[in-house]
Scaffold this active site. Sequence first.
Site, short mmCIF file in Angstrom:
data_model
loop_
_atom_site.label_atom_id
_atom_site.label_comp_id
_atom_site.label_asym_id
_atom_site.label_seq_id
_atom_site.Cartn_x
_atom_site.Cartn_y
_atom_site.Cartn_z
N ARG A 1 0.83 -1.20 0.00
CA ARG A 1 0.00 0.00 0.00
C ARG A 1 0.87 1.25 0.00
NH1 ARG A 1 -4.15 0.49 4.84
NH2 ARG A 1 -2.16 0.60 5.97
N LEU B 1 -4.06 1.33 -4.88
CA LEU B 1 -4.94 0.56 -5.75
C LEU B 1 -6.28 1.23 -6.00
CD1 LEU B 1 -4.19 -3.03 -4.40
CD2 LEU B 1 -3.22 -1.88 -6.40
N ARG C 1 -10.41 -9.53 2.29
CA ARG C 1 -11.73 -10.13 2.52
C ARG C 1 -12.43 -10.32 1.19
NH1 ARG C 1 -14.69 -7.20 7.65
NH2 ARG C 1 -12.82 -6.76 8.87
N ARG D 1 -14.00 -4.93 -5.83
CA ARG D 1 -14.31 -3.51 -5.70
C ARG D 1 -13.16 -2.63 -6.19
NH1 ARG D 1 -16.42 -4.95 -0.54
NH2 ARG D 1 -14.65 -3.96 0.51
N HIS E 1 -9.75 -14.21 12.95
CA HIS E 1 -8.32 -14.40 13.19
C HIS E 1 -8.05 -15.89 13.31
CE1 HIS E 1 -7.61 -10.10 13.78
NE2 HIS E 1 -8.73 -10.08 14.46
N ILE F 1 -7.22 -17.84 15.62
CA ILE F 1 -7.81 -18.58 16.73
C ILE F 1 -9.30 -18.86 16.50
CG2 ILE F 1 -8.43 -16.59 18.17
CD1 ILE F 1 -7.25 -18.19 20.55
N ASN F 2 -9.99 -17.97 15.76
CA ASN F 2 -11.39 -18.22 15.40
C ASN F 2 -11.51 -19.38 14.43
OD1 ASN F 2 -11.37 -14.74 15.13
ND2 ASN F 2 -12.31 -15.77 16.84
N TYR F 3 -10.63 -19.39 13.44
CA TYR F 3 -10.70 -20.42 12.40
C TYR F 3 -10.42 -21.82 12.97
CZ TYR F 3 -9.93 -16.09 9.80
OH TYR F 3 -9.99 -14.80 9.34
N ASP G 1 -3.27 -20.10 10.36
CA ASP G 1 -2.61 -19.24 9.38
C ASP G 1 -1.64 -20.00 8.49
OD1 ASP G 1 -3.89 -16.96 10.18
OD2 ASP G 1 -2.20 -16.11 11.25
#
Length: 234
Positions: free
Chosen positions: A37, A63, A87, A93, A128, A130-132, A158
Amino acid sequence: MGPLSGVRIIEFDAIGPVPLCAMLLADMGADIVRIARAGGQAAYEDAGEAILHRGRVSVELNLKDAGDRETALRLVEKADILIEGFRPAVMERLGLGPDVCLARAPALVYGRMTGWGQSGELARRAGHDINYIAIAGALGAIGEKNRTPVPPLNLVGDYGGGAMFLAMGVLAALTEARQSGKGQVVDAAMTEGVALLMSLFHALRQTGAWSEERQSNLLDGGAPYYRCYACADG
């Protein structure tokens, strides 16, 4: 030089599994341009830059700017593989989605790294590692009996369920593209990758050979020959 010498890859800067995947591909000889970026902090800029970002050159682009976006597309035209970790729908977009990029480069392998996949009720939610690994069943299987689970760093989600599956997927797709001349989209979702890594334990559970109680099984510290002990010297 390496087995991927001559393979050209565009990496859109991201956190988590994308930089590790790119690092692995660079280590195998791929020629990678990392798009960061413009004016912003790059992922892992202050920690591990020399490791996670090794082996490739970087270019800063905005971008959302039409000129910079066209520069990115010109880079894509010459690439064999693209990898991104935004995401779902973000690249679309920005005008850099699979349809646009494959129109420029029909043999392109478009690698996407997500937590929940491209569709479904969780797809657009933040998440994140830990959620996955929790929703895929891995987190609940790790730790001591009668205590809370222990996060296994970010190695399972990850990196194991994400970076490794993305690398394998884009290289498999590259092999096919070189035979057919047609590219494809590879979507590596960490929840799916972790669930696949749990295949052995799901199979053992189905046969009654695995208990849901932690530290009660062969590979979770329940066996005396598969656990950690303090050495005599401390």
